[in-house]
Every structure is written in structure tokens, then in C-alpha cells.
Design a protein around this motif. Sequence first.
Motif, PDB file in Angstrom:
ATOM      1  N   GLY A   6      -7.257  14.635  -1.869  1.00 54.68           N
ATOM      2  CA  GLY A   6      -7.981  15.211  -2.981  1.00 54.68           C
ATOM      3  C   GLY A   6      -7.448  14.816  -4.343  1.00 54.68           C
ATOM      4  O   GLY A   6      -8.139  14.207  -5.137  1.00 54.68           O
ATOM      5  N   ASP A   7      -6.206  15.220  -4.694  1.00 56.58           N
ATOM      6  CA  ASP A   7      -5.689  14.908  -6.011  1.00 56.58           C
ATOM      7  C   ASP A   7      -4.784  13.689  -5.960  1.00 56.58           C
ATOM      8  O   ASP A   7      -3.998  13.438  -6.866  1.00 56.58           O
ATOM      9  CB  ASP A   7      -4.955  16.112  -6.612  1.00 56.58           C
ATOM     10  N   GLY A   8      -4.872  12.916  -4.899  1.00 57.85           N
ATOM     11  CA  GLY A   8      -4.104  11.692  -4.760  1.00 57.85           C
ATOM     12  C   GLY A   8      -5.001  10.548  -4.346  1.00 57.85           C
ATOM     13  O   GLY A   8      -6.159  10.756  -3.975  1.00 57.85           O
ATOM     14  N   VAL A   9      -4.477   9.352  -4.445  1.00 57.57           N
ATOM     15  CA  VAL A   9      -5.247   8.165  -4.085  1.00 57.57           C
ATOM     16  C   VAL A   9      -4.368   7.235  -3.259  1.00 57.57           C
ATOM     17  O   VAL A   9      -3.136   7.272  -3.328  1.00 57.57           O
ATOM     18  CB  VAL A   9      -5.750   7.403  -5.332  1.00 57.57           C
ATOM     19  N   HIS A  10      -5.032   6.386  -2.491  1.00 57.04           N
ATOM     20  CA  HIS A  10      -4.368   5.247  -1.886  1.00 57.04           C
ATOM     21  C   HIS A  10      -4.322   4.143  -2.930  1.00 57.04           C
ATOM     22  O   HIS A  10      -5.333   3.830  -3.556  1.00 57.04           O
ATOM     23  CB  HIS A  10      -5.116   4.774  -0.641  1.00 57.04           C
ATOM     24  N   ALA A  11      -3.156   3.589  -3.128  1.00 55.30           N
ATOM     25  CA  ALA A  11      -2.969   2.517  -4.097  1.00 55.30           C
ATOM     26  C   ALA A  11      -2.602   1.237  -3.363  1.00 55.30           C
ATOM     27  O   ALA A  11      -1.833   1.259  -2.399  1.00 55.30           O
ATOM     28  CB  ALA A  11      -1.865   2.888  -5.087  1.00 55.30           C
ATOM     29  N   PHE A  12      -3.158   0.130  -3.819  1.00 52.66           N
ATOM     30  CA  PHE A  12      -2.866  -1.175  -3.244  1.00 52.66           C
ATOM     31  C   PHE A  12      -2.607  -2.163  -4.372  1.00 52.66           C
ATOM     32  O   PHE A  12      -3.338  -2.189  -5.359  1.00 52.66           O
ATOM     33  CB  PHE A  12      -4.032  -1.688  -2.390  1.00 52.66           C
ATOM     34  N   VAL A  54      -1.829  -0.341 -13.892  1.00 55.31           N
ATOM     35  CA  VAL A  54      -0.808  -0.968 -13.051  1.00 55.31           C
ATOM     36  C   VAL A  54       0.607  -0.493 -13.382  1.00 55.31           C
ATOM     37  O   VAL A  54       1.401  -0.266 -12.463  1.00 55.31           O
ATOM     38  CB  VAL A  54      -0.921  -2.498 -13.109  1.00 55.31           C
ATOM     39  N   PRO A  55       1.001  -0.323 -14.646  1.00 50.94           N
ATOM     40  CA  PRO A  55       2.359   0.195 -14.887  1.00 50.94           C
ATOM     41  C   PRO A  55       2.631   1.521 -14.176  1.00 50.94           C
ATOM     42  O   PRO A  55       3.717   1.729 -13.608  1.00 50.94           O
ATOM     43  CB  PRO A  55       2.410   0.337 -16.414  1.00 50.94           C
ATOM     44  N   GLY A  56       1.658   2.434 -14.192  1.00 44.22           N
ATOM     45  CA  GLY A  56       1.830   3.692 -13.472  1.00 44.22           C
ATOM     46  C   GLY A  56       1.892   3.489 -11.971  1.00 44.22           C
ATOM     47  O   GLY A  56       2.613   4.210 -11.260  1.00 44.22           O
ATOM     48  N   ASP A  93       7.430   7.032  -0.637  1.00 43.49           N
ATOM     49  CA  ASP A  93       8.122   7.128   0.648  1.00 43.49           C
ATOM     50  C   ASP A  93       7.242   6.668   1.805  1.00 43.49           C
ATOM     51  O   ASP A  93       7.626   6.785   2.968  1.00 43.49           O
ATOM     52  CB  ASP A  93       8.609   8.560   0.898  1.00 43.49           C
ATOM     53  N   ASP A  94       6.062   6.138   1.488  1.00 40.85           N
ATOM     54  CA  ASP A  94       5.151   5.675   2.536  1.00 40.85           C
ATOM     55  C   ASP A  94       4.703   4.235   2.286  1.00 40.85           C
ATOM     56  O   ASP A  94       3.609   3.838   2.699  1.00 40.85           O
ATOM     57  CB  ASP A  94       3.939   6.597   2.636  1.00 40.85           C
ATOM     58  N   LEU A  95       5.551   3.453   1.629  1.00 39.69           N
ATOM     59  CA  LEU A  95       5.202   2.065   1.321  1.00 39.69           C
ATOM     60  C   LEU A  95       4.930   1.279   2.587  1.00 39.69           C
ATOM     61  O   LEU A  95       5.710   1.320   3.541  1.00 39.69           O
ATOM     62  CB  LEU A  95       6.336   1.404   0.535  1.00 39.69           C
ATOM     63  N   GLY A  98       0.825  -1.193   0.000  1.00 42.08           N
ATOM     64  CA  GLY A  98       0.000   0.000   0.000  1.00 42.08           C
ATOM     65  C   GLY A  98       0.862   1.247   0.000  1.00 42.08           C
ATOM     66  O   GLY A  98       1.915   1.287   0.650  1.00 42.08           O
ATOM     67  N   PHE A  99       0.440   2.285  -0.715  1.00 42.86           N
ATOM     68  CA  PHE A  99       1.195   3.534  -0.807  1.00 42.86           C
ATOM     69  C   PHE A  99       0.261   4.593  -1.373  1.00 42.86           C
ATOM     70  O   PHE A  99      -0.862   4.280  -1.801  1.00 42.86           O
ATOM     71  CB  PHE A  99       2.435   3.369  -1.699  1.00 42.86           C
ATOM     72  N   THR A 100       0.684   5.846  -1.374  1.00 45.99           N
ATOM     73  CA  THR A 100      -0.112   6.909  -1.977  1.00 45.99           C
ATOM     74  C   THR A 100       0.552   7.363  -3.278  1.00 45.99           C
ATOM     75  O   THR A 100       1.764   7.256  -3.451  1.00 45.99           O
ATOM     76  CB  THR A 100      -0.270   8.108  -1.034  1.00 45.99           C
ATOM     77  N   MET A 101      -0.281   7.857  -4.181  1.00 44.77           N
ATOM     78  CA  MET A 101       0.205   8.316  -5.475  1.00 44.77           C
ATOM     79  C   MET A 101      -0.761   9.366  -6.028  1.00 44.77           C
ATOM     80  O   MET A 101      -1.850   9.579  -5.484  1.00 44.77           O
ATOM     81  CB  MET A 101       0.333   7.141  -6.452  1.00 44.77           C
TER      82      MET A 101
END
Length: 425
Positions: free
Chosen positions: A240-246, A280-282, A291-293, A200-203
Amino acid sequence: MTRTDLPSGITRTGAAPSRRTALISGASIAGPALAYWLNRGGFAVTVVEKASAPRGGGYPIDVRGTALEVVRRMGILPRLRDAHIDLRRLAFLDGDGGEVAAIHPHTVTGGVEGRDLEVPRGDLVGALHSAVRDDVEFVFDDSVDTLDQSDHGVDVTFRGGDTRTFDLVFGADGLHSRTREFLFGPEEQFHRYLGYCFAGFTMRNPLGLSREALIWNTPGRAAVLYAVGDGSAEEGAADGDGVHAFLNFAHPEPPFEAFRNPRAQRDLVAEVFSDAGWEVPGMLAALHDADDLFFDAVSQIRLPRWTSGRVALVGDAAYAPSFLTGQGTSLALVGAYMLAAALADRDHTAGFAAYEQHTREFVTANQDLVGEGDAVLFPTTAQALARRNDMLRNLDTLPPAEGRPAHSALTLPAFPSPGPRTASG
């Protein structure tokens, strides 16, 4: 090592003789919640945390059922309601990114709209810390190095070099608890691996998502983009302009060697998803620079007992249920209350026994939720994925009127008035 100012009545060597002393290892969720209630129960409390400050950020977490009553009694429920994430849509995608079905999130989670809470993890950590920081001692940038129990207490050596003695010690130090290892041995004995790992991380928000989540699946793999904000740039990259990615994937064995090696974690995830499509590539590119993996196995901790001598475990250290249940935070909050309540008017021997007796059934019911939602989210075969998709297309999209029974299966006792226990009690 960084200390906060000490509350009135606590000295560098402990507390006045009329108060029992307690050390809590871990300042995430279970630790501050336990500190709050132990202080209410008459203890002089110290919390030690290896991080330099309370940890903000992190993915959204749920507070449901009985745990809502815990935070209400702590006085932080209004603050958490203000932080509630109003996720409105959950869409499942196929391997090409086409939409399979869109449903209300509570249909999968078993949550109750208008009652249960989903909040950013950092908001809950901040609320818990604010509720207790003026009443207990926090020691940051430090951790427990050794524990030595005796009739008079627990002698603790800290990594920073200090040595202190406490009447009781509590491990609230998570899934990979060092306190649990001190008491019962290596984690592998109690680690019930459920067959998946996740990163999990943010992007940045590549699709401009707003209060929604997208779940892309191929057999044994899932990629999730989870937008808790409304998509406006001014809300910042964390929402807002970011998401949590898993990125979640089936793996035959838990990769213990990767748990403390961020490079190995990134390499493993990149290998598993190397040929994946959609976004997924992105996501992999963002993972490389994140930096928050946060990486871990999807697993539970199952212990035959949660206490030994003068030391007890709480939260994920004792009974991690896995994120597949959505109940890790709620178990931590309820367990902290039940443990402190059991000790408020009893000595530790009787209190620990009461904690086990009155909490274990609730814990087991919530751990046993695994199996009700895991296959829906992460089918591992093409046949299972096809069945899942057919089921979703025909699913009633209205959220349930009531949550899963396990979420509210325990009624909190009244918190007892502290008994006449002293440091020797």
C-alpha cells in the motif's frame, strides 16, 4: 537444518520399497510444483531448501497461458485469483521525469486482461507450499553438498552432515543452480547474457502511486517504481504505502564477481546511477538500506540437455528465459508438470527423454520472446530511446484480445496414473 514433520509412510531413511524416492533441491516455485506432481505420480518426495522457511515477499510475477491450467489442476487458481494485482497504468518518463506516454500494461507484456494473473511472488510460493506440505518432506536450512550417481541411485551428502540415497534427484535451484554445476560444469558455459543487470528492492512510496508503474529512462538506464497496492497506508510498506523499486542498466559483461557480494552490487548500481535525476537519488538511498535486495544479470540458461543419469533440472536451473519475457514462472510451472507426468508411468530413462521431447519446443518459443519487448523497456542509445518514445506516443492503448502465441503453445497432457514402478524402476 530444520525438518518439517514427515508425511505418513516416509521414514528418515526414505520410503517404503514400493515407492520411488525423489530429492528436489529448491523450494521456491519449480520445486514445490514438481513435488506436488511427483507425489501425485507415486513418488516419496523430499525437498531441501537452504533458506529457513518458504520465502515470502519478492516482486510481482506472471502466470499466463498454459501455466494457468497447471495451477487450476493443482487447485490453487482461486487463491491466486484473489491475490491478483490489478495494475492499471504503465507510464514512461523521460530523463527529466516528464511523461512520454501512458499505456495499459498488457500492451507491453502481452498478457490478457481478465485471464492472465500477476501475483506477489510470496503469494504463489505460499500457495504452492500449502498445496504440498502435508504430503512431502521439507528440509530447511540445508542444501546438497555432493551428488554421487550409481546403478542403485544417487548418494547425496547434505551440508548439514546427513547422507541419504534417492532414486532420482531434481535441481530446481534457480539461475545459478549448483545442481546444474554438478552435472554439466560452470554456469558460464550456458549463461546467455542479454546485456543488462538489475537491482530490485522495496521502499516507501514517494509519489503516492496506486496500482501503476512508472518507468524512467535515459540511454542504457531505467528506474522503475511499481505500486501494486492502492496507496493507502494501512496496506503496509510492501504494497500500500510502499513500492517495488527496480534499477536496470546496460553492462558490457555479466558481473559474476558481484552475484554473491551484496556490497559489490550496491556499489555497482550506485556508480551507474550516480548522476541520475528524477526519483533516482531517493531510490539509491533506499537501496543502501534495503534488507530485501535482489540483484542479478538479465540472462538466459540454454542447455543442450536437461538431464544426466538419474538427475534432471527444471525451471530456471534448466531454461531460465529472463524477466524480459515475463515467462520464468510459467515455464517453471509447466516444466514441473511435464517432468512429473513423464515419470508417472515410465522409468527415469524413458521419462527424462519424454520430458525433453515434449517440453523443449515450448521452452524455446518462450525464450525466443526476447527481442519483442526488451528494446521497448531498455533502449541503450539516444536514437533508440527517441524511436521508442515516438512508438509509444502512437501506440494503441487497448490490451490485446489474445496473449502471445508462445504463452499457450503447449497443451498439457492428462496426468497419467502411476505405473507399477518400484524403487529399482
